[in-house]
Every structure is written in C-alpha cells, then in structure tokens.
Motif scaffolding. Structure first.
Motif, PDB file in Angstrom:
ATOM      1  N   PHE A  23       0.815  -1.215   0.000  1.00 44.87           N
ATOM      2  CA  PHE A  23       0.000   0.000   0.000  1.00 44.87           C
ATOM      3  C   PHE A  23       0.850   1.268   0.000  1.00 44.87           C
ATOM      4  O   PHE A  23       0.440   2.298  -0.534  1.00 44.87           O
ATOM      5  CB  PHE A  23      -0.959   0.004   1.206  1.00 44.87           C
ATOM      6  N   GLU A  24       2.044   1.220   0.582  1.00 47.53           N
ATOM      7  CA  GLU A  24       2.926   2.384   0.580  1.00 47.53           C
ATOM      8  C   GLU A  24       3.503   2.652  -0.803  1.00 47.53           C
ATOM      9  O   GLU A  24       3.707   3.808  -1.191  1.00 47.53           O
ATOM     10  CB  GLU A  24       4.067   2.191   1.578  1.00 47.53           C
ATOM     11  N   ASN A  25       3.771   1.596  -1.587  1.00 43.90           N
ATOM     12  CA  ASN A  25       4.396   1.743  -2.888  1.00 43.90           C
ATOM     13  C   ASN A  25       3.398   1.916  -4.026  1.00 43.90           C
ATOM     14  O   ASN A  25       3.792   1.922  -5.189  1.00 43.90           O
ATOM     15  CB  ASN A  25       5.298   0.543  -3.184  1.00 43.90           C
ATOM     16  N   MET A  26       2.097   2.032  -3.710  1.00 39.34           N
ATOM     17  CA  MET A  26       1.081   2.180  -4.768  1.00 39.34           C
ATOM     18  C   MET A  26       1.115   3.605  -5.309  1.00 39.34           C
ATOM     19  O   MET A  26       0.937   4.573  -4.574  1.00 39.34           O
ATOM     20  CB  MET A  26      -0.314   1.884  -4.209  1.00 39.34           C
ATOM     21  N   SER A  27       1.327   3.708  -6.611  1.00 40.30           N
ATOM     22  CA  SER A  27       1.291   5.024  -7.265  1.00 40.30           C
ATOM     23  C   SER A  27      -0.139   5.304  -7.708  1.00 40.30           C
ATOM     24  O   SER A  27      -0.976   4.399  -7.759  1.00 40.30           O
ATOM     25  CB  SER A  27       2.238   5.019  -8.465  1.00 40.30           C
ATOM     26  N   PRO A  28      -0.477   6.523  -8.034  1.00 44.70           N
ATOM     27  CA  PRO A  28      -1.830   6.844  -8.503  1.00 44.70           C
ATOM     28  C   PRO A  28      -2.209   6.025  -9.743  1.00 44.70           C
ATOM     29  O   PRO A  28      -3.374   5.654  -9.916  1.00 44.70           O
ATOM     30  CB  PRO A  28      -1.769   8.324  -8.822  1.00 44.70           C
ATOM     31  N   LEU A  32      -5.494   3.647  -9.932  1.00 45.24           N
ATOM     32  CA  LEU A  32      -6.475   3.807 -11.005  1.00 45.24           C
ATOM     33  C   LEU A  32      -6.711   2.482 -11.721  1.00 45.24           C
ATOM     34  O   LEU A  32      -7.848   2.126 -12.036  1.00 45.24           O
ATOM     35  CB  LEU A  32      -5.983   4.877 -11.995  1.00 45.24           C
ATOM     36  N   ARG A  33      -5.665   1.718 -11.941  1.00 44.10           N
ATOM     37  CA  ARG A  33      -5.788   0.418 -12.595  1.00 44.10           C
ATOM     38  C   ARG A  33      -6.643  -0.536 -11.751  1.00 44.10           C
ATOM     39  O   ARG A  33      -7.509  -1.249 -12.269  1.00 44.10           O
ATOM     40  CB  ARG A  33      -4.389  -0.173 -12.808  1.00 44.10           C
ATOM     41  N   VAL A  37     -10.327  -2.108 -12.950  1.00 35.68           N
ATOM     42  CA  VAL A  37     -10.553  -3.557 -13.021  1.00 35.68           C
ATOM     43  C   VAL A  37     -11.731  -3.952 -12.120  1.00 35.68           C
ATOM     44  O   VAL A  37     -12.623  -4.720 -12.535  1.00 35.68           O
ATOM     45  CB  VAL A  37      -9.270  -4.325 -12.639  1.00 35.68           C
ATOM     46  N   ALA A  38     -11.769  -3.439 -10.895  1.00 35.32           N
ATOM     47  CA  ALA A  38     -12.857  -3.777  -9.970  1.00 35.32           C
ATOM     48  C   ALA A  38     -14.191  -3.244 -10.493  1.00 35.32           C
ATOM     49  O   ALA A  38     -15.217  -3.939 -10.433  1.00 35.32           O
ATOM     50  CB  ALA A  38     -12.563  -3.212  -8.585  1.00 35.32           C
ATOM     51  N   GLY A  39     -14.216  -2.023 -11.035  1.00 30.69           N
ATOM     52  CA  GLY A  39     -15.454  -1.449 -11.576  1.00 30.69           C
ATOM     53  C   GLY A  39     -15.958  -2.219 -12.784  1.00 30.69           C
ATOM     54  O   GLY A  39     -17.163  -2.478 -12.920  1.00 30.69           O
ATOM     55  N   ALA A  40     -15.039  -2.591 -13.674  1.00 31.49           N
ATOM     56  CA  ALA A  40     -15.443  -3.354 -14.852  1.00 31.49           C
ATOM     57  C   ALA A  40     -16.018  -4.710 -14.435  1.00 31.49           C
ATOM     58  O   ALA A  40     -17.032  -5.164 -14.993  1.00 31.49           O
ATOM     59  CB  ALA A  40     -14.247  -3.552 -15.781  1.00 31.49           C
TER      60      ALA A  40
END
Length: 158
Positions: A23-28, A32-33, A37-40
């Motif tokens: 979670f610390e290394n997650m970039s915007p 967004l990706r 994916v979850a929305g689709a």
C-alpha cells in the motif's frame, strides 16, 4: 514447540511487512488500474451470469431432447449399443424374459455372467413349483384319507 512459534511469528511479520509495503508503494496509476478492473468486474458480472445461465439452459434442453429421443427409440425396440450407452441405467428390463421352453431345454445350472440372474430365477421357479406340487399331493392324500374314514363309518362290521 519453539520452532513452531518461530515459524508462526516469521509468517506474521512477513505478511504485515508485505501488505504494508504494497500500500505504501502504490502510485496513482496503480490505484487507477485497480479501480478500473474492480469497476469493470462489477459492471460486467450480472451480464456474465445471465450469459452463463442461458448457455446452461440451452445445454439442459438439448440433453432433455436427446434423452426423450433415446427413450422413444428404446420403447420402439430400435436401440443401438451407442444409444444404450448414453442411457446408462434408464432402460427398464422386463421381469419375465425367459420362457417355459427354455426352461425345459435344460439350460439351467450352467450360467454365464449375463445369464446368472435368469438361471437363478428359473431355479427359484422350479423349486416353488416342486413345493406347490408336494403340498397339493399331501392335501390330496389327506383328503382321500378323510373320505376313507367317512366311508368306514357306513360299512357294516360283523
């Protein structure tokens, strides 16, 4: 026991460290990706379920039509070995398939794998017939003895 405790603590430490660093290394861009994916998935899931249900219903209908066709052929007596393999136990075997002529030929006693049940039924029928005949014979003899006793009453004894 200490070894088991060490393994458990190591696993716990690694799990928390890996989740925290993820979670610390997650970039915007990565966030967004994940959201896309979850929305689709959430948008397409109902349609995928409906499509799967429709495909499943079609296959069930085809199987039902094939089963009815095989049963219709089985009732007519025109059934091939391939049709029989497809039915798998749904064909009813008539109870009395063997005739009295076969019984008198002397085929009973020698059984192959397929004829074992038929021969056993024949032997059972023969045994029941013998028992019934013996019972009838016994009843006839007792009836004759009773008639003889009745006649003896009326005979004159000097």
């Amino acid at each position: 026991m200490e070894n088991l405790a060490n393994i458990a603590s190591t696993l716990g430490d690694r799990f928390t460290t890996n989740v925290q660093s993820t979670f610390e290394n997650m970039s915007p861009q990565k966030w967004l990706r994940v959201v896309i994916v979850a929305g689709a998935y959430m948008l397409l899931r109902p349609y995928l379920i409906k499509l799967g249900g429709k495909v499943q219903m079609d296959t069930h209908e085809k199987e039902a039509i094939e089963r009815e066709e095989q049963e219709r052929l089985a009732q007519k007596g025109k059934i091939s070995p391939n049709d029989l393999r497809g039915l798998m136990g749904k064909v009813e075997v008539p109870e009395d398939t063997d005739s009295e002529e076969e019984e008198e030929e002397g085929n009973s006693g020698v059984g192959s794998g397929a004829d074992w049940g038929k021969n056993a039924r024949r032997r059972q029928r023969k045994m029941i017939k013998k028992l019934l005949e013996a019972e009838e014979k016994r009843l006839m003899e007792t009836k004759e003895m009773e008639e003889d006793k009745d006649i003896e009453e009326f005979l004159i004894k000097d």
